[in-house]
Enzyme design. Structure first.
Site, PDB file in Angstrom:
ATOM      1  N   HIS A   1       1.137   4.102  -3.075  1.00 11.86           N
ATOM      2  CA  HIS A   1       0.848   5.511  -2.833  1.00 11.86           C
ATOM      3  C   HIS A   1       2.082   6.406  -2.901  1.00 11.86           C
ATOM      4  O   HIS A   1       1.952   7.624  -2.941  1.00 11.86           O
ATOM      5  CB  HIS A   1       0.077   5.662  -1.520  1.00 11.86           C
ATOM      6  CG  HIS A   1      -1.334   5.202  -1.673  1.00 11.86           C
ATOM      7  ND1 HIS A   1      -1.672   3.868  -1.622  1.00 11.86           N
ATOM      8  CD2 HIS A   1      -2.466   5.888  -1.938  1.00 11.86           C
ATOM      9  CE1 HIS A   1      -2.967   3.760  -1.834  1.00 11.86           C
ATOM     10  NE2 HIS A   1      -3.480   4.964  -2.036  1.00 11.86           N
TER      11      HIS A   1
ATOM     12  N   TRP B   1      -7.503   1.202 -10.446  1.00 11.24           N
ATOM     13  CA  TRP B   1      -6.740   1.573  -9.243  1.00 11.24           C
ATOM     14  C   TRP B   1      -7.386   0.966  -7.995  1.00 11.24           C
ATOM     15  O   TRP B   1      -6.721   0.406  -7.141  1.00 11.24           O
ATOM     16  CB  TRP B   1      -6.643   3.093  -9.143  1.00 11.24           C
ATOM     17  CG  TRP B   1      -5.987   3.600  -7.904  1.00 11.24           C
ATOM     18  CD1 TRP B   1      -6.600   4.154  -6.824  1.00 11.24           C
ATOM     19  CD2 TRP B   1      -4.585   3.608  -7.609  1.00 11.24           C
ATOM     20  NE1 TRP B   1      -5.663   4.510  -5.877  1.00 11.24           N
ATOM     21  CE2 TRP B   1      -4.418   4.183  -6.337  1.00 11.24           C
ATOM     22  CE3 TRP B   1      -3.447   3.174  -8.303  1.00 11.24           C
ATOM     23  CZ2 TRP B   1      -3.181   4.337  -5.736  1.00 11.24           C
ATOM     24  CZ3 TRP B   1      -2.215   3.343  -7.703  1.00 11.24           C
ATOM     25  CH2 TRP B   1      -2.083   3.914  -6.437  1.00 11.24           C
ATOM     26  N   TRP B   2      -8.705   1.086  -7.925  1.00 12.45           N
ATOM     27  CA  TRP B   2      -9.417   0.517  -6.772  1.00 12.45           C
ATOM     28  C   TRP B   2      -9.262  -0.995  -6.722  1.00 12.45           C
ATOM     29  O   TRP B   2      -9.160  -1.578  -5.642  1.00 12.45           O
ATOM     30  CB  TRP B   2     -10.887   0.904  -6.814  1.00 12.45           C
ATOM     31  CG  TRP B   2     -11.148   2.348  -6.502  1.00 12.45           C
ATOM     32  CD1 TRP B   2     -10.269   3.267  -5.980  1.00 12.45           C
ATOM     33  CD2 TRP B   2     -12.368   3.057  -6.698  1.00 12.45           C
ATOM     34  NE1 TRP B   2     -10.877   4.493  -5.847  1.00 12.45           N
ATOM     35  CE2 TRP B   2     -12.163   4.394  -6.272  1.00 12.45           C
ATOM     36  CE3 TRP B   2     -13.609   2.697  -7.191  1.00 12.45           C
ATOM     37  CZ2 TRP B   2     -13.170   5.353  -6.326  1.00 12.45           C
ATOM     38  CZ3 TRP B   2     -14.611   3.659  -7.248  1.00 12.45           C
ATOM     39  CH2 TRP B   2     -14.382   4.972  -6.812  1.00 12.45           C
TER      40      TRP B   2
ATOM     41  N   TYR C   1      -5.538  16.315  -0.447  1.00 15.30           N
ATOM     42  CA  TYR C   1      -5.883  14.930  -0.112  1.00 15.30           C
ATOM     43  C   TYR C   1      -4.668  14.266   0.522  1.00 15.30           C
ATOM     44  O   TYR C   1      -3.592  14.234  -0.060  1.00 15.30           O
ATOM     45  CB  TYR C   1      -6.303  14.203  -1.385  1.00 15.30           C
ATOM     46  CG  TYR C   1      -6.856  12.803  -1.228  1.00 15.30           C
ATOM     47  CD1 TYR C   1      -6.957  12.158  -0.007  1.00 15.30           C
ATOM     48  CD2 TYR C   1      -7.296  12.117  -2.348  1.00 15.30           C
ATOM     49  CE1 TYR C   1      -7.481  10.883   0.099  1.00 15.30           C
ATOM     50  CE2 TYR C   1      -7.830  10.840  -2.260  1.00 15.30           C
ATOM     51  CZ  TYR C   1      -7.914  10.228  -1.038  1.00 15.30           C
ATOM     52  OH  TYR C   1      -8.428   8.961  -0.947  1.00 15.30           O
TER      53      TYR C   1
ATOM     54  N   TYR D   1       0.832  -1.197   0.000  1.00 19.21           N
ATOM     55  CA  TYR D   1       0.000   0.000   0.000  1.00 19.21           C
ATOM     56  C   TYR D   1       0.872   1.256   0.000  1.00 19.21           C
ATOM     57  O   TYR D   1       0.602   2.209  -0.735  1.00 19.21           O
ATOM     58  CB  TYR D   1      -0.940  -0.020   1.211  1.00 19.21           C
ATOM     59  CG  TYR D   1      -2.089   0.937   1.088  1.00 19.21           C
ATOM     60  CD1 TYR D   1      -3.226   0.605   0.375  1.00 19.21           C
ATOM     61  CD2 TYR D   1      -2.043   2.186   1.686  1.00 19.21           C
ATOM     62  CE1 TYR D   1      -4.295   1.481   0.259  1.00 19.21           C
ATOM     63  CE2 TYR D   1      -3.099   3.074   1.579  1.00 19.21           C
ATOM     64  CZ  TYR D   1      -4.225   2.714   0.865  1.00 19.21           C
ATOM     65  OH  TYR D   1      -5.262   3.595   0.751  1.00 19.21           O
TER      66      TYR D   1
END
Length: 109
Positions: A22, A79-80, A41, A18
């Site tokens: 990112h 992406w999800w 964000y 993860y």
């Protein structure tokens, strides 16, 4: 502008993946976030509980429409598909939520 916070659990075995994802978010994803009027964000990780806290500022006028636009985007769906298996939604989230939205109870500029 509307400040929005959300939380979700991160599977311990997926923390490194993860973080790697990112550290190099796909440019198309960043572009779609901007097109949907989301700014500032950030995602924070709290270990050892492995909770992700997401924060953004929504600068549009119709969040539901912008969220639907994002959800309909094929690259965002891709992406999800990569990110979602790393996460475990909270059991207490509302129907239809993946990340559990949070109530802002304090703000100071």
């Amino acid at each position: 502008m509307q400040r929005m916070g959300m939380v979700i659990a991160l599977k311990p075995e997926n923390i490194a993946e993860y973080k790697r994802l990112h550290a190099a978010v796909w440019p198309e994803i960043l572009d779609m976030i901007s097109k949907c009027h989301i700014r500032n964000y950030s995602i924070f990780l709290k270990e050892p509980e492995n909770l992700l806290f997401g924060y953004w500022e929504y600068h549009g006028t119709d969040f539901e429409a912008d969220a639907a636009k994002m959800a309909a985007d094929p690259k965002t769906q891709e992406w999800w598909d990569v990110c979602m298996p790393c996460q475990t939604p909270l059991e207490t989230r509302k129907d239809g939520e993946w990340w559990a939205m949070m109530e802002e109870v304090f703000h100071h500029d």
